[in-house]
Enzyme design. Sequence first.
Site, short mmCIF file in Angstrom:
data_model
loop_
_atom_site.label_atom_id
_atom_site.label_comp_id
_atom_site.label_asym_id
_atom_site.label_seq_id
_atom_site.Cartn_x
_atom_site.Cartn_y
_atom_site.Cartn_z
N GLY A 12 0.85 -1.20 0.00
CA GLY A 12 0.00 0.00 0.00
C GLY A 12 0.88 1.24 0.00
O GLY A 12 0.59 2.24 0.66
N HIS A 215 -5.40 2.10 22.83
CA HIS A 215 -4.50 3.02 23.52
C HIS A 215 -4.80 3.14 25.02
O HIS A 215 -3.90 3.04 25.86
CB HIS A 215 -4.59 4.42 22.92
C1 BG6 Z 1 -5.42 7.13 16.54
C2 BG6 Z 1 -6.89 7.35 16.40
O1 BG6 Z 1 -5.13 5.78 16.80
O2 BG6 Z 1 -4.94 7.92 17.62
C3 BG6 Z 1 -7.22 8.81 16.19
O3 BG6 Z 1 -7.35 6.59 15.29
C4 BG6 Z 1 -6.62 9.64 17.30
O4 BG6 Z 1 -8.60 9.03 16.11
C5 BG6 Z 1 -5.16 9.31 17.44
O5 BG6 Z 1 -6.79 10.99 16.97
C6 BG6 Z 1 -4.57 10.00 18.63
O6 BG6 Z 1 -3.19 9.83 18.59
P1 BG6 Z 1 -2.24 10.91 19.20
O7 BG6 Z 1 -0.88 10.34 19.10
O8 BG6 Z 1 -2.44 12.16 18.42
O9 BG6 Z 1 -2.73 11.08 20.61
#
Ligand code: BG6
Length: 442
Positions: A12, A215
């Site tokens: 990709g 997360h």
């Molecule tokens: C991603 C999500 O995994 O993490 C997003 O799909 C989110 O929606 C992002 O905005 C947040 O990551 P970070 O590193 O900006 O906190």
Amino acid sequence: MAIKRCAIVITGASGDLAHKKLIPALDVLYSRNEICDSCIVVGTGRKPFTDEEFRRSFHVSEKFAQRIYYHQFFSGLKDFIESKGEFSRIVIFFALPPVAYETTARNLYEEGFRNGVSIVIEKPFGYDLQSAKKLDKELSSCFNESQIFRIDHYLAKEAVQNIMVFRFSNPLFYPVWNSRFIESIQINAVEQATITQRGAYFDSAGIIRDMIQNHLLQLLALLTMEAPVSLNAEDIRIQKINLLKTVSIEECFRYQYEGYKLENGVDSDSDTETLAEMKLKINNFRWATTPVYIRTGKAVHRTGTEIGVKFKEVPKILYNEKGKLDQNKVIFKIQPAEGIVVDISTRAPGTESEINRSFMNYCMRDNYSGFIPEAYQRLLMDVLKGDHTLFVSAAETEVSWQLLDNILDKGELTLYKKGSLPAGKTDASWIDFDKYSNLCMY
Ligand code: BG6
């Protein structure tokens, strides 16, 4: 030790992930001599490009560009790589929509990619417990678990890696890290941005799948798990899984910002949540009476990710006779600036016995001016070294899906105004995280 004789394949390769994250990260690693000249990068995809055309689509150093090649389709890819040199490892990055993971793994396997090959995939790993299990089954019919690297980019954030160091190298906090002293744990991950250009993906996922399943449950696990027997990836994973297995969801509330249904790619009838608040319980001896609150959402008044550990009140005597004394807190500032704040009571000088809030701060960027790798640089280096510590296992993803299985897409939605945080519905007495946002700035 610099990485030698490695072929890095990006499937990709004409997409966003390759352009915005992967190739720029590899360029930095190459310029820092972390990747040697004996390594190559091969892009692959459905579109036809010559090597030159493909190279020109990136802003990278001329020297690194010469290490980049392109091969259309999977057929013949293995021979193509072999024609470029002898490689001891092949790392294949799936920069593809998740629906393509299963067939891609199968196609690669059939093309002869087997031993000495690692595959790297991005979340979402499935859509719910059932689909996650199906995906794991398919992937494991082609590659074994040690060949699969599942990215959760939160694990590569410096402030997230610091959670374990804080917990297991500071005896000061170790004895109080339990329900006897801690009133609640609060995880807050909010963003000012709306769903931007990702309407179609987001509308099929929602914030619980997008942020909590991966997360934020990972943050919770690192913050509350028992000490691992060693710092090996496997030993850490075992403790995270043990912790996640004990978690239950007590309450879950879903919210949607006004105007969401008009966003590009979003169903005009959508009942996808853009913000969620949850109360969880950790059913083990250490944490059984400490509630955990999670709040995450898009389109609120500020962007920030913090974990707040709120200690219990002191008895209502002496300085807290009126029960007004604020509680101690440890705030892990994950982003935008990384740090740890310990919020304590101190005497206001010159007063009778007035108490102030004082903050003891560790601000990572004030204390360190060296090179701090960006999340993708760190993750790519770890994949190339074969280190699984910052990647999630199949078992971890399945246990997280299991936890959420009964609440996904359930419950009514409450609307909130773009740019504001809606009032919570759990019994959380939320820490005012905004108060700490001007500490540790960069
Ligand atoms: C991603 C999500 O995994 O993490 C997003 O799909 C989110 O929606 C992002 O905005 C947040 O990551 P970070 O590193 O900006 O906190």
